[in-house]
Design an enzyme around this catalytic site. Structure first.
Site: not given
Length: 281
Positions: A149, A201
Site C-alpha cells: 500500500s 460538517k
C-alpha cells in the site's frame, strides 16, 4: 508541544494493508493513548532533535534510509518514539532523502523497506519527491520483506525495486476504516449531539454510525484517491493505470510481483545492495 496519535489511520482514507489494522491499533497503544505526551526527561539530555535528518547509515557512498513499520504523515521531534514503536514518518523520510540528495559524498540512496503502509496524507507528495530525486541520483527500493500500500507507493518511485523470495508487493488500494462508538455510548447512557454550521460538517464522526448518504460520499473520496494511487504507480513503473487497477489491491509474493510489474528482481537484501554497489563502480 502537543503529543501525537495514529488517528490519521482511522475515520479517514488510508493506504494500509487491511490485515495490518490490528497492528496499527497495537502501535497506537504502545505510543500511549490518546496521544503521546512529553518525552521521558532522560531523553531531553540525550537527543539533539535537529539531527534526525542526518540519521541514516552510509555504506560505500550509499545512504541507507529505513522505512519500517506503520507510516504516518509527521512525527516532528517525536521520531525516537516512532523508532521504538514501529512507526516511520513522511516528514522525517523527506528530510533524510533531501539531505542524501544534496550530499556530494553520497552516490546513491537505498530505501530499506518493510512496511504494511499507513496514512494517505503526505504519502503521494513524498512519492513525487522520490520520483524527482531519481533524476539526481540512483535510488533503489530494497525490500527487507514487504512493501504494501503506501509503502509500495514509495517503493514504486525508485529506479529499481527488489523483493525477497518470501517478500510481498502490492495492495495498491485505499481503505476507510470507520469506527463508530454509537452503540457503546448508548449502552453507557450517553447521547451525544453535534451542533454544526453546514449540514455535512459532522459527517463521518465516530460518535455515530454512518448514514447511507455519508457512506456514498466517503466511498467517492476513497475511489478518487484510489485513482490517484493507480495513476501514480503506473507513472512510476511505466505501466498503464488500467494494469494497476486490474490488480484490485492484491498482494504478490516474490516472483509474482516481478511478473505483475511491481518489482524488477527477486533478491535477498544483501544481494540487492551488492548489485547496487556493482552498478556504481
Amino acid at each position: 508541544m502537543t503529543g501525537y496519535s495514529l488517528d490519521g489511520l482511522f475515520n479517514r482514507p488510508a493506504a494500509l494493508l487491511p490485515s495490518a489494522s490490528a497492528l496499527a491499533v497495537t502501535v497506537q497503544a504502545k505510543a500511549g493513548e490518546p496521544a503521546w505526551g512529553a518525552p521521558p526527561p532522560a531523553w531531553k539530555s540525550q537527543i539533539n532533535y535537529g539531527d534526525e535528518a542526518s540519521l541514516f547509515e552510509v555504506i560505500s557512498g550509499v545512504a541507507v534510509i529505513k522505512i519500517h513499520g506503520v507510516l504516518v504523515q509527521r512525527l516532528g521531534a517525536w521520531w525516537p518514539i516512532g523508532d521504538i514503536c514501529g512507526i516511520a514518518a513522511y516528514d522525517r523520510l523527506r528530510a533524510q532523502i533531501m539531505a542524501a540528495l544534496a550530499d556530494d559524498a553520497i552516490d546513491a540512496i537505498a530505501l530499506d523497506i518493510d512496511s504494511p503502509g499507513g496514512e494517505v496524507a503526505g504519502c503521494f507528495d513524498l512519492v513525487d519527491t522520490i520520483f524527482r530525486g531519481r533524476t539526481i541520483k540512483p535510488i533503489w527500493a530494497i525490500l527487507g520483506e514487504n512493501a504494501y500500500s503506501a509503502a509500495y507507493a514509495l517503493a514504486s518511485a525508485a529506479h529499481v525495486v527488489t523483493v525477497p523470495r518470501t517478500g510481498g508487493t502490492g495492495s495498491v488500494g485505499v481503505i476507510y476504516m470507520h469506527v463508530s462508538f454509537q452503540g457503546a455510548l448508548e449502552k453507557a447512557g450517553i447521547k451525544p449531539t453535534l451542533i454544526t454550521k453546514g449540514e455535512l460538517k459532522g459527517e463521518g464522526s465516530d460518535l455515530f454510525d454512518l448514514s447511507a448518504d455519508a457512506f456514498k460520499r466517503l466511498k467517492a473520496d476513497v475511489l478518487a484517491i484510489g485513482d490517484l494511487f493507480d495513476a501514480t504507480v503506473a507513472r512510476n513503473r511505466g505501466m498503464k493505470p488500467k494494469q494497476v487497477w486490474n490488480t484490485q489491491a492484491g498482494t504478490f509474493l516474490g516472483e509474482e510481483g516481478v511478473e505483475i510489474g511491481f518489482a524488477d528482481a527477486v533478491m535477498a537484501p544483501d544481494e540487492a545492495f551488492r548489485e547496487l554497489l556493482r552498478q556504481l563502480d
